[in-house]
Design a protein around this motif. Structure first.
Motif, short mmCIF file in Angstrom:
data_model
loop_
_atom_site.label_atom_id
_atom_site.label_comp_id
_atom_site.label_asym_id
_atom_site.label_seq_id
_atom_site.Cartn_x
_atom_site.Cartn_y
_atom_site.Cartn_z
N ASN A 170 15.11 15.68 28.85
CA ASN A 170 14.76 14.44 29.52
C ASN A 170 15.09 14.55 31.00
O ASN A 170 16.20 14.95 31.36
N GLN A 202 15.29 27.10 29.32
CA GLN A 202 16.66 26.77 29.74
C GLN A 202 17.31 25.95 28.66
O GLN A 202 16.82 24.87 28.30
N PRO A 231 20.44 11.76 17.19
CA PRO A 231 21.17 12.80 17.92
C PRO A 231 20.60 13.02 19.32
O PRO A 231 19.44 12.72 19.59
N ILE A 280 18.05 30.77 29.78
CA ILE A 280 19.11 30.37 30.70
C ILE A 280 20.11 29.52 29.93
O ILE A 280 19.73 28.54 29.28
N GLU A 281 21.38 29.91 29.99
CA GLU A 281 22.42 29.11 29.32
C GLU A 281 23.50 28.75 30.33
O GLU A 281 23.38 29.04 31.51
N ARG A 282 24.55 28.09 29.86
CA ARG A 282 25.61 27.62 30.76
C ARG A 282 26.24 28.75 31.58
O ARG A 282 26.57 28.58 32.74
N ARG A 315 13.72 16.99 10.36
CA ARG A 315 14.21 16.24 11.52
C ARG A 315 14.96 17.14 12.51
O ARG A 315 14.81 16.99 13.72
N LEU A 318 19.48 26.96 24.97
CA LEU A 318 19.07 27.39 23.64
C LEU A 318 19.82 26.54 22.60
O LEU A 318 20.41 27.04 21.66
N GLY A 319 19.79 25.22 22.81
CA GLY A 319 20.41 24.29 21.86
C GLY A 319 19.38 23.85 20.84
O GLY A 319 18.40 24.56 20.58
N ASN A 320 19.55 22.67 20.31
CA ASN A 320 18.65 22.21 19.27
C ASN A 320 17.19 22.29 19.70
O ASN A 320 16.35 22.90 19.02
N VAL A 321 16.87 21.70 20.83
CA VAL A 321 15.47 21.61 21.25
C VAL A 321 14.93 22.97 21.71
O VAL A 321 13.88 23.44 21.26
N GLY A 340 11.20 14.26 18.35
CA GLY A 340 12.44 13.79 17.72
C GLY A 340 12.33 12.35 17.28
O GLY A 340 12.59 12.01 16.12
N ALA A 357 11.00 19.75 27.99
CA ALA A 357 11.60 19.54 26.68
C ALA A 357 12.86 18.67 26.81
O ALA A 357 13.15 17.84 25.96
N ALA A 372 15.10 22.86 28.74
CA ALA A 372 15.46 22.17 27.49
C ALA A 372 16.96 21.93 27.44
O ALA A 372 17.57 21.94 26.37
N ALA A 373 17.58 21.72 28.62
CA ALA A 373 19.03 21.51 28.61
C ALA A 373 19.38 20.13 29.15
O ALA A 373 19.71 19.22 28.39
P1 NAD Z 1 22.09 20.58 22.57
O1 NAD Z 1 23.43 20.12 22.91
O2 NAD Z 1 21.75 20.96 21.18
O3 NAD Z 1 21.68 21.83 23.48
C1 NAD Z 1 21.79 21.86 24.88
C2 NAD Z 1 21.82 23.33 25.28
O4 NAD Z 1 21.79 23.43 26.70
C3 NAD Z 1 23.09 24.04 24.80
O5 NAD Z 1 22.74 25.31 24.28
C4 NAD Z 1 23.91 24.16 26.07
O6 NAD Z 1 24.79 25.26 26.06
C5 NAD Z 1 22.83 24.30 27.12
N1 NAD Z 1 23.28 23.89 28.45
C6 NAD Z 1 24.12 22.88 28.78
N2 NAD Z 1 24.31 22.84 30.10
C7 NAD Z 1 23.58 23.85 30.61
C8 NAD Z 1 23.35 24.33 31.91
N3 NAD Z 1 23.94 23.76 32.96
N4 NAD Z 1 22.51 25.38 32.09
C9 NAD Z 1 21.91 25.96 31.03
N5 NAD Z 1 22.09 25.56 29.77
C10 NAD Z 1 22.91 24.51 29.56
O7 NAD Z 1 21.09 19.43 23.12
P2 NAD Z 1 19.61 19.12 22.66
O8 NAD Z 1 19.68 18.11 21.58
O9 NAD Z 1 18.86 20.40 22.46
O10 NAD Z 1 19.09 18.35 23.96
C11 NAD Z 1 18.60 19.04 25.10
C12 NAD Z 1 17.73 18.09 25.92
O11 NAD Z 1 16.67 17.60 25.10
C13 NAD Z 1 18.44 16.86 26.47
O12 NAD Z 1 17.87 16.51 27.72
C14 NAD Z 1 18.10 15.79 25.46
O13 NAD Z 1 18.13 14.48 26.01
C15 NAD Z 1 16.68 16.19 25.11
N6 NAD Z 1 16.20 15.67 23.82
C16 NAD Z 1 16.83 15.97 22.65
C17 NAD Z 1 16.33 15.47 21.46
C18 NAD Z 1 16.92 15.82 20.11
O14 NAD Z 1 16.32 15.46 19.10
N7 NAD Z 1 18.02 16.52 20.03
C19 NAD Z 1 15.21 14.64 21.47
C20 NAD Z 1 14.58 14.35 22.68
C21 NAD Z 1 15.09 14.88 23.85
#
Ligand code: NAD
Length: 479
Positions: free
Chosen positions: A335, A233, A151, A258-260, A194, A235-238, A363, A333, A311-312
């Motif tokens: 990339n 920044q 993911p 911070i969110e969208r 995971r 509040l998604g998965n990471v 991850g 957090a 983390a967004a």
């Molecule tokens: P996700 O889709 O679960 O969450 C992303 C969050 O960021 C959402 O809450 C979204 O509303 C918010 N967001 C989107 N655009 C935004 C903006 N312009 N301003 C503020 N908030 C915003 O994604 P995720 O899996 O948490 O991934 C986030 C980052 O972490 C990405 O860069 C991803 O590459 C990286 N990452 C994720 C994983 C993983 O296991 N999921 C692993 C390594 C790295």
């Protein structure tokens, strides 16, 4: 070193290359090897149509393979309307370095689909995902021994389960089919821990950082994670899991989210669970009661705090705002949240940055455990757990006999027996493996950071460690 602050903002792919170039300038690689490692081996672009809502919709997807010095190659699949080839290639390159840094035996890859998942309902998303998976699987770009997705932004357990099922339908006799993708739900071949692994890894990375007084001092901080004011920044998965664990287990305060659609600020600390529920119900943070809402949320990145956790998405700390960033410690957090230009400005200011390739490696680390579990066809701990408990029981029984015999005047502490007797389950083993990975990788970076006069930041140290490992792997192969 060039002064990048006078230059135009580099793109994500260029940023990764600039950071790579900075590191290889300090290495003594054989001629040509530097270029071999830097370039992306291949990027596949697919356009496919799916009949939805009475019309055919065409989608564009990518799967990029950066380095095959180890196989399978590994990397997430992202769903976002902004996905493009440069982004996927930059992310694939980061996967190569990340896997090398945390010693997961994979090359680097990444995938993406240009789609806003919020535009489609679940049934439609399943059709689109299955079709994308079909296109990738038929070219071995999803395969247990060739290319194993996971993911990323916009995808999660649900999409991984669809992908695994699609692969199985196409490869009905492949006994290892479950290992074709990681991040699956626990009841569909996944592994405990995971979902939260990347956020948990961010927490473990910070815990390890705060074990080193010298490093804390370099960031101009003191003490522990307790009471530290953190801005997150995304509040998604990471972001959610990192914020949740840091507040619940380490006593840190989340003073900004911070969110969208804007940001929430509360100096006394935000209730992460409540904000997450609010976002789930309302689609954004606006209207949440227990905080001040900031319409132009991105400015909160510049607010006064101890730790900033982007983390967004990538490029959010750039030439436009880097000079105003106040946080003395940034942990990437997401990339690529800091562009190469911003990185230089922040380094000059003395900001300590814990780099993405390390910070979010939780991850891929737990994905590695899941892949191993799928290939071994057995849950971690299944063979040893009760045997471990039986051996512990022997000791406890013996201790109890000694205390009964009144030879010694002592008793076991309350709960000791219960705690000591219990063998580790899969979740505990996963956490232990993740913690060990994050600590070991930090120490490898730290050794270079403090051990070389020409290395002044953790990102450079991380690149040196990982490029060194990839180079050794190519050299051993005779390339
Ligand atoms: P996700 O889709 O679960 O969450 C992303 C969050 O960021 C959402 O809450 C979204 O509303 C918010 N967001 C989107 N655009 C935004 C903006 N312009 N301003 C503020 N908030 C915003 O994604 P995720 O899996 O948490 O991934 C986030 C980052 O972490 C990405 O860069 C991803 O590459 C990286 N990452 C994720 C994983 C993983 O296991 N999921 C692993 C390594 C790295």
């Amino acid at each position: 070193m060039s002064d990048m602050s006078n230059l135009k903002e580099p793109g994500f792919r260029e940023s990764v290359d600039l950071m790579f170039n900075r590191a290889v300038a300090l290495m003594d690689l054989p001629p040509g090897l530097e270029e071999k490692i830097r370039v992306c081996n291949a990027t596949y672009t697919v356009r496919f149509g799916v009949r939805l809502r009475g019309a055919i919709h065409t989608f564009t997807g990518y799967r990029s393979v950066h380095s095959e010095h180890m196989e399978p190659v590994k990397g997430g699949i992202r769903y976002a309307s902004s996905v493009n080839q440069n982004e996927v290639e930059a992310l694939a390159a980061l996967m190569t370095y990340k896997c090398a840094l945390v010693e997961t035996p994979f090359g680097g890859s990444k995938g993406g689909l240009c789609i806003d998942p919020r535009d489609w309902d679940v049934h439609e998303l399943e059709q689109i995902t299955r079709r994308f998976a079909y296109e990738l699987a038929k070219r071995d770009l999803i395969h247990p021994s060739q290319n194993v997705p996971a993911p990323d932004m916009g995808t999660g357990e649900r999409e991984m389960a669809w992908i695994a099922d699609q692969y199985k339908r196409m490869n009905t006799t492949d006994i290892n089919s479950n290992a074709c993708v990681t991040g699956k739900p626990p009841h569909a071949g996944g592994i405990a821990g995971r979902v939260e692994a990347t956020g948990r890894g961010v927490q473990y990375a910070l815990k390890e950082f705060f074990r080193h007084p010298e490093d804390i001092k370099m960031a101009g901080l003191s003490g522990s994670l307790e009471g530290k004011r953190i801005v997150v920044q995304g509040l998604g998965n990471v972001g959610y899991h990192a914020a949740k664990f840091l507040t619940e287990q380490d006593g840190s305060l989340i003073t900004g989210i911070i969110e969208r659609d804007g940001a929430l600020v509360n100096e006394a600390g935000l209730d992460v669970e409540a904000v997450r529920r609010w976002i789930g119900a309302h689609g954004g943070v606006k209207g949440y009661a227990d905080a001040t809402f900031v319409e132009n949320g991105i400015t909160v990145l510049e607010s006064d705090c101890d730790i900033l956790i982007p983390a967004a998405l990538e490029g959010v700390i750039n030439l436009g705002n880097a000079a105003r960033i106040q946080a003395p410690l940034i942990i990437e957090a997401a990339n690529g949240p800091v562009t190469a230009g911003a990185d230089e400005i922040l380094r000059k200011k003395g900001t300590v940055i814990i780099p993405d390739m390390y910070a979010n490696a939780g991850g891929v680390t737990v994905s590695y455990f899941e892949w191993v579990k799928n290939l071994s066809h057995i849950r971690f701990g299944r063979m040893q757990r009760r045997q471990e408990e039986a051996r512990h029981e022997l000791i406890v029984n013996e201790l109890e006999r000694l205390s009964r015999d009144k030879e010694f005047d002592w008793t076991l502490s309350p709960n000791f027996k219960e705690k000591y007797l219990r063998g580790a389950d899969e979740l505990e083993l996963v956490r232990s493996g993740l913690d060990d990975t994050m600590r070991t990788a930090y120490q490898a970076m730290r050794e270079v950071w403090h051990g070389r006069a020409d290395v002044t930041d953790l990102r450079m140290a991380a690149y040196l460690v990982s490029i060194g490992r990839v180079a050794s792997s190519y050299t051993a192969k005779g390339l």
